[in-house]
Design a protein around this motif. Structure first.
Motif, PDB file in Angstrom:
ATOM      1  N   GLY A 191       5.600  11.365  -5.048  1.00 61.89           N
ATOM      2  CA  GLY A 191       6.938  11.633  -4.536  1.00 61.89           C
ATOM      3  C   GLY A 191       7.424  13.023  -4.911  1.00 61.89           C
ATOM      4  O   GLY A 191       7.158  13.508  -6.011  1.00 61.89           O
ATOM      5  N   TRP A 219       1.899   5.459  -2.664  1.00 61.41           N
ATOM      6  CA  TRP A 219       3.019   6.369  -2.899  1.00 61.41           C
ATOM      7  C   TRP A 219       3.579   6.138  -4.305  1.00 61.41           C
ATOM      8  O   TRP A 219       3.856   5.008  -4.705  1.00 61.41           O
ATOM      9  CB  TRP A 219       4.105   6.144  -1.857  1.00 61.41           C
ATOM     10  N   SER A 256       6.582   6.844  -6.863  1.00 57.21           N
ATOM     11  CA  SER A 256       7.985   7.220  -6.972  1.00 57.21           C
ATOM     12  C   SER A 256       8.209   8.096  -8.205  1.00 57.21           C
ATOM     13  O   SER A 256       7.635   7.846  -9.268  1.00 57.21           O
ATOM     14  CB  SER A 256       8.836   5.942  -7.066  1.00 57.21           C
ATOM     15  N   THR A 312       6.491   4.354 -10.355  1.00 52.14           N
ATOM     16  CA  THR A 312       6.044   3.084  -9.792  1.00 52.14           C
ATOM     17  C   THR A 312       5.261   3.374  -8.512  1.00 52.14           C
ATOM     18  O   THR A 312       5.514   4.367  -7.822  1.00 52.14           O
ATOM     19  CB  THR A 312       7.220   2.140  -9.499  1.00 52.14           C
ATOM     20  N   HIS A 331       3.894   2.214  -4.729  1.00 53.77           N
ATOM     21  CA  HIS A 331       4.257   1.382  -3.584  1.00 53.77           C
ATOM     22  C   HIS A 331       3.334   1.696  -2.414  1.00 53.77           C
ATOM     23  O   HIS A 331       2.853   2.821  -2.282  1.00 53.77           O
ATOM     24  CB  HIS A 331       5.701   1.671  -3.140  1.00 53.77           C
ATOM     25  N   SER A 360       2.848   2.744   1.307  1.00 57.10           N
ATOM     26  CA  SER A 360       3.656   3.538   2.232  1.00 57.10           C
ATOM     27  C   SER A 360       2.849   3.811   3.489  1.00 57.10           C
ATOM     28  O   SER A 360       1.788   4.439   3.422  1.00 57.10           O
ATOM     29  CB  SER A 360       4.064   4.854   1.575  1.00 57.10           C
TER      30      SER A 360
END
Length: 193
Positions: free
Chosen positions: A102, A130, A132, A137, A139, A141
């Motif tokens: 990110g 992805w 963050s 964390t 995730h 995407s």
């Protein structure tokens, strides 16, 4: 032949900056970077990225420091489509080839280079691991990249993820120069092989 770059972006989305030291060798990339931001909170990030052939992520190590302390993430891709974060399986991102850190324009490079989207027409959909920032964390995407046109010595490529859409500018080597809404490159010095 190894090509080195030192790239610095003003990251408007975080009201901060990022510098990445990169080395390209064939279809592999190794990079280390540092970023500082003030949104969503004041943070400091350091990372190391390593890809295998065809710019497929092998490993991303990230350390984040905020006012509440520091923490680390060790993200690994086994080359067969499976991922782990700090040794724990991440089945929700299985099949992804790339990480996407990110607020980091560098990690938009791998899928663009792999498919030559900075060189000519094409549209590709991807599943990304992805990360963050600054909580680190991971995730799943879903993202797409579409070559829109050649521009100057590079290309304009549309990036879409969910409801977010931005037309990114890449240089001739497939590195982000402008990512409206996220960052713009302030400097980029190519090293000598």
């Amino acid at each position: 032949m190894v090509t080195s770059h030192v790239l610095t972006w003003e990251v408007t989305a975080s009201q901060g900056y990022e510098t990445a030291w990169t080395e390209f060798s064939g279809t592999t990339l190794q990079a280390r970077g540092r970023a500082v931001g003030t949104r969503p909170e004041v943070y400091w990030i350091s990372y190391h990225l390593d890809t295998g052939d065809d710019f497929v992520t092998r490993e991303l190590q990230v350390r984040a420091a905020t006012s509440t302390g520091s923490h680390e993430l060790h993200l690994l891709h086994d080359g067969a489509g499976r991922w782990t974060a700090d040794g724990e399986p991440l089945p929700e991102v299985d099949g992804a080839l790339d990480c996407d850190l990110g607020l980091c324009p560098l990690t938009n490079t791998m899928p663009v280079l792999r498919h030559g989207l900075h060189l000519g027409p094409g549209e590709r959909d991807f599943l990304m691991a992805w990360v963050s920032v600054p909580d680190l964390t991971v995730h799943a995407s879903e993202q797409s990249y579409t070559h829109l046109r050649r521009s100057g010595s590079g290309a304009r490529i549309r990036f879409v993820s969910g409801d977010f859409r931005s037309d990114l500018e890449f240089d001739a080597e497939g590195l982000v120069t402008d990512y409206p809404g996220l960052a713009h490159r302030m400097s980029g010095n190519a090293g000598r092989p």
